[in-house]
Design a protein around this motif. Structure first.
Motif, PDB file in Angstrom:
ATOM      1  N   ALA A  97       0.830  -1.207   0.000  1.00 48.49           N
ATOM      2  CA  ALA A  97       0.000   0.000   0.000  1.00 48.49           C
ATOM      3  C   ALA A  97       0.868   1.261   0.000  1.00 48.49           C
ATOM      4  O   ALA A  97       0.570   2.237  -0.707  1.00 48.49           O
ATOM      5  N   ILE A  98       1.943   1.244   0.785  1.00 52.01           N
ATOM      6  CA  ILE A  98       2.853   2.398   0.835  1.00 52.01           C
ATOM      7  C   ILE A  98       3.509   2.617  -0.523  1.00 52.01           C
ATOM      8  O   ILE A  98       3.589   3.757  -1.023  1.00 52.01           O
ATOM      9  N   LEU A  99       3.965   1.550  -1.150  1.00 54.97           N
ATOM     10  CA  LEU A  99       4.655   1.666  -2.429  1.00 54.97           C
ATOM     11  C   LEU A  99       3.709   2.120  -3.539  1.00 54.97           C
ATOM     12  O   LEU A  99       4.079   2.942  -4.392  1.00 54.97           O
ATOM     13  N   ARG A 100       2.481   1.609  -3.518  1.00 56.28           N
ATOM     14  CA  ARG A 100       1.519   2.031  -4.541  1.00 56.28           C
ATOM     15  C   ARG A 100       1.151   3.502  -4.366  1.00 56.28           C
ATOM     16  O   ARG A 100       0.984   4.235  -5.352  1.00 56.28           O
ATOM     17  N   ALA A 101       1.050   3.931  -3.107  1.00 59.69           N
ATOM     18  CA  ALA A 101       0.753   5.347  -2.865  1.00 59.69           C
ATOM     19  C   ALA A 101       1.922   6.227  -3.288  1.00 59.69           C
ATOM     20  O   ALA A 101       1.724   7.336  -3.803  1.00 59.69           O
ATOM     21  N   LYS A 102       3.122   5.747  -3.101  1.00 62.74           N
ATOM     22  CA  LYS A 102       4.311   6.541  -3.447  1.00 62.74           C
ATOM     23  C   LYS A 102       4.494   6.654  -4.960  1.00 62.74           C
ATOM     24  O   LYS A 102       4.727   7.752  -5.490  1.00 62.74           O
ATOM     25  N   PHE A 103       4.391   5.548  -5.662  1.00 61.38           N
ATOM     26  CA  PHE A 103       4.718   5.532  -7.091  1.00 61.38           C
ATOM     27  C   PHE A 103       3.509   5.739  -7.996  1.00 61.38           C
ATOM     28  O   PHE A 103       3.671   6.074  -9.172  1.00 61.38           O
ATOM     29  N   GLY A 104       2.320   5.516  -7.478  1.00 60.38           N
ATOM     30  CA  GLY A 104       1.119   5.739  -8.277  1.00 60.38           C
ATOM     31  C   GLY A 104       1.124   4.931  -9.560  1.00 60.38           C
ATOM     32  O   GLY A 104       1.380   3.724  -9.556  1.00 60.38           O
ATOM     33  N   ASP A 105       0.875   5.623 -10.676  1.00 61.25           N
ATOM     34  CA  ASP A 105       0.819   4.944 -11.977  1.00 61.25           C
ATOM     35  C   ASP A 105       2.175   4.427 -12.428  1.00 61.25           C
ATOM     36  O   ASP A 105       2.251   3.656 -13.396  1.00 61.25           O
ATOM     37  N   GLU A 106       3.235   4.867 -11.748  1.00 65.21           N
ATOM     38  CA  GLU A 106       4.580   4.426 -12.129  1.00 65.21           C
ATOM     39  C   GLU A 106       5.030   3.184 -11.365  1.00 65.21           C
ATOM     40  O   GLU A 106       6.187   2.792 -11.436  1.00 65.21           O
ATOM     41  N   ILE A 107       4.116   2.561 -10.613  1.00 65.19           N
ATOM     42  CA  ILE A 107       4.461   1.334  -9.898  1.00 65.19           C
ATOM     43  C   ILE A 107       4.770   0.232 -10.906  1.00 65.19           C
ATOM     44  O   ILE A 107       4.158   0.143 -11.972  1.00 65.19           O
ATOM     45  N   THR A 108       5.768  -0.562 -10.591  1.00 63.38           N
ATOM     46  CA  THR A 108       6.170  -1.682 -11.440  1.00 63.38           C
ATOM     47  C   THR A 108       6.399  -2.906 -10.573  1.00 63.38           C
ATOM     48  O   THR A 108       6.592  -2.794  -9.356  1.00 63.38           O
ATOM     49  N   PRO A 109       6.386  -4.100 -11.163  1.00 62.94           N
ATOM     50  CA  PRO A 109       6.709  -5.302 -10.377  1.00 62.94           C
ATOM     51  C   PRO A 109       8.073  -5.191  -9.698  1.00 62.94           C
ATOM     52  O   PRO A 109       8.259  -5.678  -8.583  1.00 62.94           O
ATOM     53  N   VAL A 116       8.784  -6.834  -0.528  1.00 58.54           N
ATOM     54  CA  VAL A 116       8.813  -8.284  -0.313  1.00 58.54           C
ATOM     55  C   VAL A 116       9.714  -8.595   0.867  1.00 58.54           C
ATOM     56  O   VAL A 116      10.917  -8.303   0.844  1.00 58.54           O
ATOM     57  N   PHE A 117       9.129  -9.189   1.907  1.00 58.39           N
ATOM     58  CA  PHE A 117       9.856  -9.465   3.143  1.00 58.39           C
ATOM     59  C   PHE A 117       9.594 -10.901   3.588  1.00 58.39           C
ATOM     60  O   PHE A 117       8.639 -11.541   3.129  1.00 58.39           O
ATOM     61  N   PRO A 118      10.393 -11.428   4.520  1.00 55.44           N
ATOM     62  CA  PRO A 118      10.089 -12.746   5.084  1.00 55.44           C
ATOM     63  C   PRO A 118       8.699 -12.755   5.710  1.00 55.44           C
ATOM     64  O   PRO A 118       8.286 -11.793   6.371  1.00 55.44           O
ATOM     65  N   VAL A 119       7.969 -13.815   5.495  1.00 56.85           N
ATOM     66  CA  VAL A 119       6.617 -13.928   6.039  1.00 56.85           C
ATOM     67  C   VAL A 119       6.667 -13.825   7.563  1.00 56.85           C
ATOM     68  O   VAL A 119       7.493 -14.466   8.213  1.00 56.85           O
ATOM     69  N   GLY A 120       5.798 -12.989   8.114  1.00 61.15           N
ATOM     70  CA  GLY A 120       5.792 -12.742   9.548  1.00 61.15           C
ATOM     71  C   GLY A 120       6.444 -11.436   9.931  1.00 61.15           C
ATOM     72  O   GLY A 120       6.471 -11.069  11.113  1.00 61.15           O
ATOM     73  N   SER A 121       6.967 -10.698   8.937  1.00 65.08           N
ATOM     74  CA  SER A 121       7.651  -9.441   9.213  1.00 65.08           C
ATOM     75  C   SER A 121       6.663  -8.310   9.489  1.00 65.08           C
ATOM     76  O   SER A 121       5.524  -8.323   9.016  1.00 65.08           O
ATOM     77  N   GLY A 122       7.140  -7.331  10.248  1.00 65.45           N
ATOM     78  CA  GLY A 122       6.480  -6.042  10.346  1.00 65.45           C
ATOM     79  C   GLY A 122       7.260  -5.053   9.502  1.00 65.45           C
ATOM     80  O   GLY A 122       8.347  -5.365   9.000  1.00 65.45           O
ATOM     81  N   ILE A 123       6.715  -3.859   9.331  1.00 64.81           N
ATOM     82  CA  ILE A 123       7.421  -2.867   8.535  1.00 64.81           C
ATOM     83  C   ILE A 123       7.992  -1.775   9.435  1.00 64.81           C
ATOM     84  O   ILE A 123       7.478  -1.505  10.521  1.00 64.81           O
ATOM     85  N   ILE A 124       9.067  -1.155   8.963  1.00 59.98           N
ATOM     86  CA  ILE A 124       9.687  -0.012   9.641  1.00 59.98           C
ATOM     87  C   ILE A 124       9.497   1.197   8.737  1.00 59.98           C
ATOM     88  O   ILE A 124      10.027   1.237   7.623  1.00 59.98           O
ATOM     89  N   PRO A 125       8.736   2.199   9.159  1.00 62.80           N
ATOM     90  CA  PRO A 125       8.510   3.374   8.319  1.00 62.80           C
ATOM     91  C   PRO A 125       9.815   4.092   7.982  1.00 62.80           C
ATOM     92  O   PRO A 125      10.728   4.161   8.791  1.00 62.80           O
ATOM     93  N   ASN A 126       9.870   4.611   6.776  1.00 61.36           N
ATOM     94  CA  ASN A 126      11.031   5.334   6.282  1.00 61.36           C
ATOM     95  C   ASN A 126      10.614   6.786   6.021  1.00 61.36           C
ATOM     96  O   ASN A 126       9.950   7.071   5.029  1.00 61.36           O
ATOM     97  N   PRO A 127      10.965   7.721   6.907  1.00 58.98           N
ATOM     98  CA  PRO A 127      10.512   9.101   6.733  1.00 58.98           C
ATOM     99  C   PRO A 127      11.172   9.827   5.567  1.00 58.98           C
ATOM    100  O   PRO A 127      10.693  10.873   5.137  1.00 58.98           O
ATOM    101  N   PHE A 128      12.257   9.282   5.037  1.00 64.39           N
ATOM    102  CA  PHE A 128      12.982   9.978   3.968  1.00 64.39           C
ATOM    103  C   PHE A 128      12.295   9.808   2.610  1.00 64.39           C
ATOM    104  O   PHE A 128      12.010  10.779   1.924  1.00 64.39           O
ATOM    105  N   ASN A 129      12.048   8.558   2.208  1.00 62.17           N
ATOM    106  CA  ASN A 129      11.415   8.346   0.903  1.00 62.17           C
ATOM    107  C   ASN A 129      10.269   7.340   0.956  1.00 62.17           C
ATOM    108  O   ASN A 129       9.790   6.877  -0.079  1.00 62.17           O
ATOM    109  N   GLN A 130       9.833   6.995   2.151  1.00 64.56           N
ATOM    110  CA  GLN A 130       8.665   6.150   2.409  1.00 64.56           C
ATOM    111  C   GLN A 130       8.868   4.662   2.113  1.00 64.56           C
ATOM    112  O   GLN A 130       8.038   3.838   2.502  1.00 64.56           O
TER     113      GLN A 130
END
Length: 250
Positions: A97-109, A116-130
């Motif tokens: 969701a964060i990546l789609r919001a950041k890149f919009g129509d320019e999102i790519t695979p 993509v993270f190990p299953v069971g991971s949480g995320i760490i917010p990145n205030p610099f570039n999200q």
């Protein structure tokens, strides 16, 4: 609770870049009354990364890992973490969701691979570039870029580990003993260590490399302020009684 650091990158080991993460992590921990227990440097080779992460996951320490979480072929930290834990990699829904919001129509695979993270991971917010980092099993994986990594580490320390902060009651004090040497003060060090078990004593000798230099010994204690104050007073008296000149280390 022990804190460790894993600093990833062939460019560090080859000398093409100088590591800045180790001293900064020490600084961030010390500002909160905590300390770094160990640090490991490792290249980009997958097998070496997996082995180090297996060891650190098994130890149960809190670990900050810097670098290798991009999506170029030499970025293998996420794959190594998954292999070390025996889990698969998957696109994290919140990261997506964060990546789609950041890149919009320019999102790519390719860009989605950043989430993509190990299953069971949480995320760490990145205030610099999200673009987020990830955490799993008290391991916190952040980019190798200091401008991104350091605010992310600070946010983890101030949210997940605020209960461990004791900066107001954690101090470090030391004296410089002129012409002192460790062998002549070991019994004093042992006595201080036994008398103040809630502190950590340290000694850092300086070797005279020229005739103009004098040998000296930095002798100090770190820990709760009250205990450190008492220990240092005892050290100063004992050092003076043994005929050594000393001065407070600033």
């Amino acid at each position: 609770m022990a804190f460790g650091a894993i600093i990833v990158g062939d460019e560090i080991l080859s000398g093409r870049r100088t590591d800045k993460h180790f001293p900064k992590l020490v600084e961030l921990l010390q500002a909160r009354g905590m300390k770094l227990s160990w640090a490991r440097y490792v290249g980009d080779e997958l097998g070496g990364l997996v082995e180090i992460l297996r060891q650190s996951f098994a130890a149960g320490d809190v670990v900050f890992s810097f670098g290798g979480i991009g999506v170029t072929p030499d970025d293998r930290t996420r794959q190594a973490a998954a292999a070390a834990l025996g889990v698969r990699l998957a696109l994290h829904p919140a990261a997506e969701a964060i990546l789609r919001a950041k890149f919009g129509d320019e999102i790519t695979p390719h860009r989605l691979q950043l989430g993509v993270f190990p299953v069971g991971s949480g995320i760490i917010p990145n205030p610099f570039n999200q673009v987020p980092g990830f955490s799993i099993r008290d391991h916190f994986f952040v980019p190798g870029f200091p401008v991104m990594a350091w605010p992310m580490v600070e946010s983890v320390l101030d949210s997940r580990f605020r209960h461990l902060h004791h900066a107001e009651d954690y101090v470090e004090r030391a004296i410089t003993v002129r012409d002192g040497y460790e062998g002549g003060l070991i019994d004093l060090m042992e006595a201080i260590t036994a008398a103040y078990p809630d502190t950590n004593l340290f000694s850092l000798p300086t070797v005279a490399e020229t005739d103009r230099q004098r040998r000296s010994l930095e002798l100090g204690v770190k820990g709760p302020a009250a205990s450190v104050s008492k220990a240092m007073e005892q050290i100063k008296v004992a050092v003076g009684e043994r005929g050594y000149a000393w001065q407070d280390k600033v």
